[in-house]
Scaffold this active site. Sequence first.
Site, PDB file in Angstrom:
ATOM      1  N   HIS A 155      11.710  -0.907 -12.768  1.00  0.00           N
ATOM      2  CA  HIS A 155      11.491  -2.334 -13.028  1.00  0.00           C
ATOM      3  C   HIS A 155      11.535  -3.066 -11.687  1.00  0.00           C
ATOM      4  O   HIS A 155      12.561  -3.054 -11.007  1.00  0.00           O
ATOM      5  CB  HIS A 155      12.559  -2.875 -13.971  1.00  0.00           C
ATOM      6  CG  HIS A 155      12.362  -4.297 -14.378  1.00  0.00           C
ATOM      7  ND1 HIS A 155      13.039  -4.858 -15.442  1.00  0.00           N
ATOM      8  CD2 HIS A 155      11.590  -5.301 -13.881  1.00  0.00           C
ATOM      9  CE1 HIS A 155      12.687  -6.125 -15.580  1.00  0.00           C
ATOM     10  NE2 HIS A 155      11.802  -6.410 -14.635  1.00  0.00           N
ATOM     11  N   HIS A 199       0.811  -1.215   0.000  1.00  0.00           N
ATOM     12  CA  HIS A 199       0.000   0.000   0.000  1.00  0.00           C
ATOM     13  C   HIS A 199       0.851   1.275   0.000  1.00  0.00           C
ATOM     14  O   HIS A 199       1.956   1.315   0.523  1.00  0.00           O
ATOM     15  CB  HIS A 199      -0.919   0.013   1.222  1.00  0.00           C
ATOM     16  CG  HIS A 199      -0.175   0.092   2.529  1.00  0.00           C
ATOM     17  ND1 HIS A 199       0.143   1.280   3.129  1.00  0.00           N
ATOM     18  CD2 HIS A 199       0.328  -0.886   3.328  1.00  0.00           C
ATOM     19  CE1 HIS A 199       0.796   1.055   4.251  1.00  0.00           C
ATOM     20  NE2 HIS A 199       0.938  -0.251   4.398  1.00  0.00           N
TER      21      HIS A 199
END
Length: 212
Positions: A143, A134
């Site tokens: 990446h 979150h």
Amino acid sequence: MKKHNKVRLYGAGGHSRIIQLILKKKGIVITDIFDDNPSPYQSTYTTILKGRKTLEKFPHEGSPFIIAVGDNFHRFEIAKFLQSDFMKIIHPSAVIEENVKIGKGTVVYAGAVVQPNTTIGQHVIINTLASVDHDNILEDFVHISPNATLCGLVHVGEGTHIGAGAVVIPNIKIGKWCTIGAGSVIIRDVPDYAVVVGNPGKIIRFKSSKNY
């Protein structure tokens, strides 16, 4: 937002082959694949066309692109070159929770989980089984490699590569164009251009900012 059922790919290597399968599952047609060093063995989907380095006039207009290149800096350079729209794509098995923002050109692979209130920039790769918890912020061209775990409230700067199986504890800020080695455990903030390996993660060198 306009939905497209056709797309062009830039890149024909391993990442491209995975993206081709995701697009097939979602019923999206690949019209063309471009590559800077085209090879007939790179893809079984369609003919590989020449890329920006060899075409005298590149066809920028047409269906949107996905830049199917794993290397962050190459993806960055190609995005600057292309004067086109971009498509984002999410594998059907990925879990994207509420209030997640995902930028153009980003690809989310099989089994990845992105938790609420996370913001993901453009041309990001969230690779297979990666977990993004979150309130994370992932800037453009990041990446996140397979099985990497970002706990809550992590901020990852532009162009940074988080290696396979790496873990980042909560409330960490990682700078831009960093490399976090596979299996590393990040327990403190990381400055720009750092290369970090180990458990706990230690900086082993800095990249030259002139290259970025």
